[in-house]
Design an enzyme around this catalytic site. Structure first.
Site, PDB file in Angstrom:
ATOM      1  CE  LYS A  72      20.933  -5.509   4.086  1.00 22.96           C
ATOM      2  NZ  LYS A  72      22.345  -5.072   4.060  1.00 22.96           N
ATOM      3  CB  THR A  73      17.641   0.177   1.317  1.00 21.74           C
ATOM      4  OG1 THR A  73      17.739  -0.334   2.655  1.00 21.74           O
ATOM      5  CG2 THR A  73      16.523   1.197   1.255  1.00 21.74           C
ATOM      6  CG  ASP A 117      16.702  -2.013   6.863  1.00 20.54           C
ATOM      7  OD1 ASP A 117      17.263  -3.104   6.612  1.00 20.54           O
ATOM      8  OD2 ASP A 117      17.308  -0.939   6.965  1.00 20.54           O
ATOM      9  CB  THR A 166      22.980  -7.210   9.057  1.00 19.47           C
ATOM     10  OG1 THR A 166      22.364  -7.050  10.350  1.00 19.47           O
ATOM     11  CG2 THR A 166      22.813  -5.919   8.270  1.00 19.47           C
ATOM     12  NE  ARG A 225      24.530   2.644   3.689  1.00 17.64           N
ATOM     13  CZ  ARG A 225      23.787   1.830   4.438  1.00 17.64           C
ATOM     14  NH1 ARG A 225      24.171   1.504   5.655  1.00 17.64           N
ATOM     15  NH2 ARG A 225      22.653   1.345   3.958  1.00 17.64           N
TER      16      ARG A 225
END
Length: 352
Positions: A72-73, A117, A166, A225
């Site tokens: 997302k980032t 975020d 999330t 990640r």
């Protein structure tokens, strides 16, 4: 904390922290052409960017939803680079007061991207400042109180808000409806993670064979990640215990040392499954009870641990709570319910 960055450069957000954190940032792709996975989302964003550039307008506001670590980032930073604009980043918990958000909004330049975020954790009073900002590119200042109260509307430069969450279900309807583009990021397939591991290994200058790459990819919980984190841990292991090259055997030994099993489950995952099976007879059991037993925050279980267990079929969610599946019993080599159901025991005590 607020971070400002120019999309006209190839530099990405660099948090103050360890060298490992800097490496993670440097592994991020810098364009949609480099971005691996989430093909439909990437195509949607590519069209939106091309259309906005042709009209010389800001992008529509965008909401990304999905478990941590899915990109997302990274997508937010890519969009700033593709649009050739700045990105200003913050998070829901960091914006405690309306003044915090006002300070950011009034300093935005035309076309800037504001990335928030954990946007579901915005305080209600702060969230309400976003409504006119997103819809009319304006914010309202209130002077004095009571009968002397006056309102002044301050015009903002057109900007794009990109929110990441999330827990999309925790967003209020007024906020969610103001996003022009809403997309859910899903877990990655193994073939996509193989490509990500190969790319990261090349950037880190780590020699790795195809079998070693696949071993990391299949244990990465469908998450880029996690794949990058495992790659770095195995790289350390290979440099200290072998000749520096990552093979399947090296990857297996390193992951065993990290406590990562063949399904990508770690110690906490296995503890959660054992808690449901042994303490609560396989369930159903409420997430709060599991969190209390494990002494882990409920939000950590909901956001970080549970999504992959649900996706992989180790746990199912029912109206009464979580239940362990046959897959979990088989994986843990448990053939029967061995513990008391704590809920039943509590009911028995109350009746007596």
């Amino acid at each position: 904390m607020i971070h400002e960055e120019s999309g006209k450069t190839e530099d990405f957000l660099m948090e103050q922290g360890s060298a490992e954190e800097e490496i993670v940032v440097n592994l991020r792709p810098k364009s949609l052409a480099e971005y691996i996975g989430q093909e439909k989302i990437a195509e949607t964003l590519k069209i939106a960017i091309e259309a906005a550039l042709k009209r010389q307008e800001s992008l529509d506001h965008i909401l990304f939803n999905g478990p941590p670590g899915l990109g997302k980032t990274t997508l937010a930073h890519i969009m700033a680079i593709e649009m050739g604009t700045r990105i200003i980043t913050s998070s829901g918990p960091a914006l405690e007061k309306g003044g915090d958000l006002m300070g950011i909004l009034t300093h935005l330049e035309k076309g800037d991207i504001l990335f928030i975020d954990e946007i579901h954790r915005l305080p209600k009073i702060v969230e309400e400042f976003l409504y006119p900002a997103m819809e009319d590119f304006a914010v309202d200042f209130v002077f004095d109180k009571g009968v002397h109260a006056r309102t002044h509307r301050y015009r903002l430069e057109p900007f794009t808000l990109i929110g990441a969450t999330t827990r999309a279900g925790l967003l209020s309807s007024p906020l969610r409806e103001r996003f022009g583009i809403t997309r859910d990021l899903d877990f990655y397939q193994e073939k996509e993670l193989v490509l990500i591991v190969k790319r990261s290994a090349a950037l880190l200058d780590v020699p790795i064979d195809d079998e070693g790459t696949f071993e990391i990819a299949r244990r990465a919980r469908g998450t880029p990640r996690v794949a990058n984190r495992l790659l770095k841990r195995i790289r350390d292991f290979a440099q200290v215990r072998a000749d520096g090259k990552i093979t399947r055997a090296i990857a297996i030994d390193a992951l065993a040392l990290e406590g990562i099993d063949e399904h990508g489950l770690g110690e906490t995952d296995r503890k959660l499954l054992k808690t449901i099976i042994l303490n609560y007879k396989g369930g159903p059991v409420g997430i709060e009870a599991i969190a209390s037993t494990l002494q882990i925050e409920t939000d950590v279980l909901l956001d970080v641990i549970e999504p992959y267990l649900l996706k992989s079929g180790f746990v199912i969610r029912t109206s009464q709570g979580r239940k362990a599946t046959d897959i979990a019993y088989t994986h843990l080599n448990i053939t029967e319910h061995k513990g008391p159901n704590l809920f039943d025991s509590a009911k028995t005590k109350r009746r007596s």
